[in-house]
Design a protein around this motif. Structure first.
Motif, PDB file in Angstrom:
ATOM      1  N   GLU A  99      -0.782 -76.573   8.733  1.00 34.57           N
ATOM      2  CA  GLU A  99       0.431 -77.249   8.276  1.00 34.57           C
ATOM      3  C   GLU A  99       0.063 -78.392   7.345  1.00 34.57           C
ATOM      4  N   ILE A 100       0.806 -78.527   6.260  1.00 31.84           N
ATOM      5  CA  ILE A 100       0.642 -79.641   5.337  1.00 31.84           C
ATOM      6  C   ILE A 100       1.934 -80.459   5.373  1.00 31.84           C
ATOM      7  N   PRO A 101       1.950 -81.564   6.134  1.00 29.95           N
ATOM      8  CA  PRO A 101       3.159 -82.391   6.185  1.00 29.95           C
ATOM      9  C   PRO A 101       3.474 -82.999   4.817  1.00 29.95           C
ATOM     10  N   SER A 102       4.705 -83.414   4.635  1.00 31.08           N
ATOM     11  CA  SER A 102       5.132 -84.020   3.364  1.00 31.08           C
ATOM     12  C   SER A 102       4.710 -83.124   2.203  1.00 31.08           C
ATOM     13  N   GLY A 103       5.147 -81.867   2.277  1.00 29.14           N
ATOM     14  CA  GLY A 103       4.726 -80.859   1.319  1.00 29.14           C
ATOM     15  C   GLY A 103       4.958 -81.204  -0.140  1.00 29.14           C
ATOM     16  N   PRO A 104       6.142 -81.722  -0.527  1.00 32.67           N
ATOM     17  CA  PRO A 104       6.357 -82.045  -1.940  1.00 32.67           C
ATOM     18  C   PRO A 104       5.368 -83.083  -2.472  1.00 32.67           C
ATOM     19  N   ALA A 105       5.075 -84.098  -1.671  1.00 29.61           N
ATOM     20  CA  ALA A 105       4.110 -85.116  -2.112  1.00 29.61           C
ATOM     21  C   ALA A 105       2.725 -84.501  -2.293  1.00 29.61           C
ATOM     22  N   PHE A 106       2.358 -83.602  -1.378  1.00 34.02           N
ATOM     23  CA  PHE A 106       1.064 -82.926  -1.516  1.00 34.02           C
ATOM     24  C   PHE A 106       1.004 -82.109  -2.796  1.00 34.02           C
ATOM     25  N   LEU A 107       2.059 -81.371  -3.107  1.00 30.62           N
ATOM     26  CA  LEU A 107       2.068 -80.564  -4.316  1.00 30.62           C
ATOM     27  C   LEU A 107       1.888 -81.421  -5.561  1.00 30.62           C
ATOM     28  N   ARG A 108       2.583 -82.563  -5.609  1.00 31.95           N
ATOM     29  CA  ARG A 108       2.460 -83.431  -6.788  1.00 31.95           C
ATOM     30  C   ARG A 108       1.044 -83.983  -6.919  1.00 31.95           C
ATOM     31  N   GLU A 109       0.485 -84.462  -5.798  1.00 35.57           N
ATOM     32  CA  GLU A 109      -0.858 -85.038  -5.843  1.00 35.57           C
ATOM     33  C   GLU A 109      -1.913 -83.983  -6.141  1.00 35.57           C
ATOM     34  N   ALA A 110      -1.753 -82.806  -5.563  1.00 36.46           N
ATOM     35  CA  ALA A 110      -2.726 -81.733  -5.804  1.00 36.46           C
ATOM     36  C   ALA A 110      -2.676 -81.283  -7.260  1.00 36.46           C
ATOM     37  N   ARG A 111      -1.479 -81.221  -7.825  1.00 35.35           N
ATOM     38  CA  ARG A 111      -1.356 -80.828  -9.240  1.00 35.35           C
ATOM     39  C   ARG A 111      -2.057 -81.837 -10.137  1.00 35.35           C
ATOM     40  N   ARG A 112      -1.894 -83.125  -9.832  1.00 35.74           N
ATOM     41  CA  ARG A 112      -2.577 -84.156 -10.633  1.00 35.74           C
ATOM     42  C   ARG A 112      -4.100 -84.086 -10.455  1.00 35.74           C
ATOM     43  N   ALA A 113      -4.532 -83.760  -9.233  1.00 34.72           N
ATOM     44  CA  ALA A 113      -5.973 -83.766  -8.933  1.00 34.72           C
ATOM     45  C   ALA A 113      -6.730 -82.693  -9.711  1.00 34.72           C
ATOM     46  N   ILE A 114      -6.073 -81.588 -10.032  1.00 34.41           N
ATOM     47  CA  ILE A 114      -6.787 -80.512 -10.722  1.00 34.41           C
ATOM     48  C   ILE A 114      -6.484 -80.480 -12.218  1.00 34.41           C
ATOM     49  N   GLU A 115      -5.731 -81.464 -12.701  1.00 34.33           N
ATOM     50  CA  GLU A 115      -5.440 -81.531 -14.135  1.00 34.33           C
ATOM     51  C   GLU A 115      -6.756 -81.633 -14.910  1.00 34.33           C
ATOM     52  N   GLY A 116      -6.942 -80.781 -15.880  1.00 40.51           N
ATOM     53  CA  GLY A 116      -8.142 -80.822 -16.709  1.00 40.51           C
ATOM     54  C   GLY A 116      -9.304 -80.006 -16.179  1.00 40.51           C
ATOM     55  N   GLU A 117      -9.212 -79.519 -14.951  1.00 35.84           N
ATOM     56  CA  GLU A 117     -10.296 -78.693 -14.424  1.00 35.84           C
ATOM     57  C   GLU A 117     -10.280 -77.329 -15.127  1.00 35.84           C
ATOM     58  N   ASP A 118     -11.452 -76.869 -15.523  1.00 36.26           N
ATOM     59  CA  ASP A 118     -11.562 -75.630 -16.291  1.00 36.26           C
ATOM     60  C   ASP A 118     -12.259 -74.553 -15.460  1.00 36.26           C
ATOM     61  N   THR A 119     -11.576 -74.106 -14.407  1.00 30.36           N
ATOM     62  CA  THR A 119     -12.095 -73.018 -13.584  1.00 30.36           C
ATOM     63  C   THR A 119     -10.970 -72.023 -13.325  1.00 30.36           C
TER      64      THR A 119
END
Length: 251
Positions: A174-194
């Motif tokens: 389970e990932i609580p506070s799902g929308p916040a996780f999605l936003r943070e995860a999207r920012r975390a992988i910005e620019g990754e080239d894999t």
């Protein structure tokens, strides 16, 4: 097709009866046995089924609950063990103190369902739990004390539901506070080239427009990521969860 409105049915044995295509409006079914009954294509509006056995019956393609006049349908203390619920829809419905042991659930859809003290055992294939609110409907899904520990998830999605004291199968998180996780995860992988990051960006971009309420949870099944993109994708998602998931309240 049989239409029943405002009826009360109690202590009737419907075992192996053909009850297909019944329509129930503001009715109650209490302390009945539907063992092996054919209940395909049932439709219920603002109706309650309680203390009843649905073992080995077929509710394939049934609409297990719709609201009417602001009232939802309810299933209370019901046994769905070995019941055929393939393609069934639970919408605006509450399910309380019931069991789904080795029920056939492929393609079942749980939409904004309130579920409490319920146990699932066995395979859950392509089952969807969508608890997201609609613009014109403030209700959202809430799963409380639901035990999935002996279930197996395959292509099963759970999003937009508030989850309280639920037990998930091994490998499912389970990932609580799902929308916040999605936003943070999207920012975390910005620019990754894999390849893994590209797949994750596509997933996050599809999920973010309608993520559910801020208090709702996501559910992550590592096996689905392994099947879709292999070890690299599953490992990168696990890393993001370890980095960004809110800490548990457990001591």
């Amino acid at each position: 097709m049989v239409k029943l409105s405002g009826v009360h049915v109690e202590q009737v044995d419907f075992s192996h009866a053909d009850l297909s295509h019944f329509r129930w409006f503001e009715s109650t079914i209490h302390d009945c046995v539907l063992d092996g009954a054919n209940c395909t294509d049932w439709r219920l509006w603002a109706s309650t089924v309680s203390d009843s056995l649905m073992t080995r019956s077929s509710f394939r393609g049934a609409a297990m609950g719709n609201s009417q006049g602001g009232r939802s349908s309810r299933w209370v203390s019901c046994v769905f063990d070995r019941t055929d619920l393939r393609g069934a829809l639970f919408s605006h419905t509450s399910v309380v103190e019931s069991s789904f042991l080795n029920a056939k659930l492929r393609g079942a859809f749980f939409e904004r369902v309130a579920m409490s003290r319920v146990t699932f055992v066995g395979p859950m294939v392509r089952v969807t739990w969508d608890g997201r609110r609609l613009i014109d409907d403030p209700r959202e899904g809430h799963l409380e004390h639901v035990d999935f520990s002996e279930a197996t998830f395959t292509d099963t999605e759970m999003y937009g539901n508030r989850m309280t004291d639920c037990v998930l199968p091994p490998g499912v998180v389970e990932i609580p506070s799902g929308p916040a996780f999605l936003r943070e995860a999207r920012r975390a992988i910005e620019g990754e080239d894999t390849v893994a990051s590209e797949l994750l960006r596509s997933f996050f971009d599809q999920s973010l427009p309608m993520p559910g309420s801020e208090s709702s949870s996501l559910v992550h099944n590592r096996n689905d990521y392994l099947d879709y993109g292999g070890e690299e994708l599953a490992d990168r998602m696990d890393e993001l969860i370890a980095l960004l998931r809110p800490p548990s309240d457990e001591s």
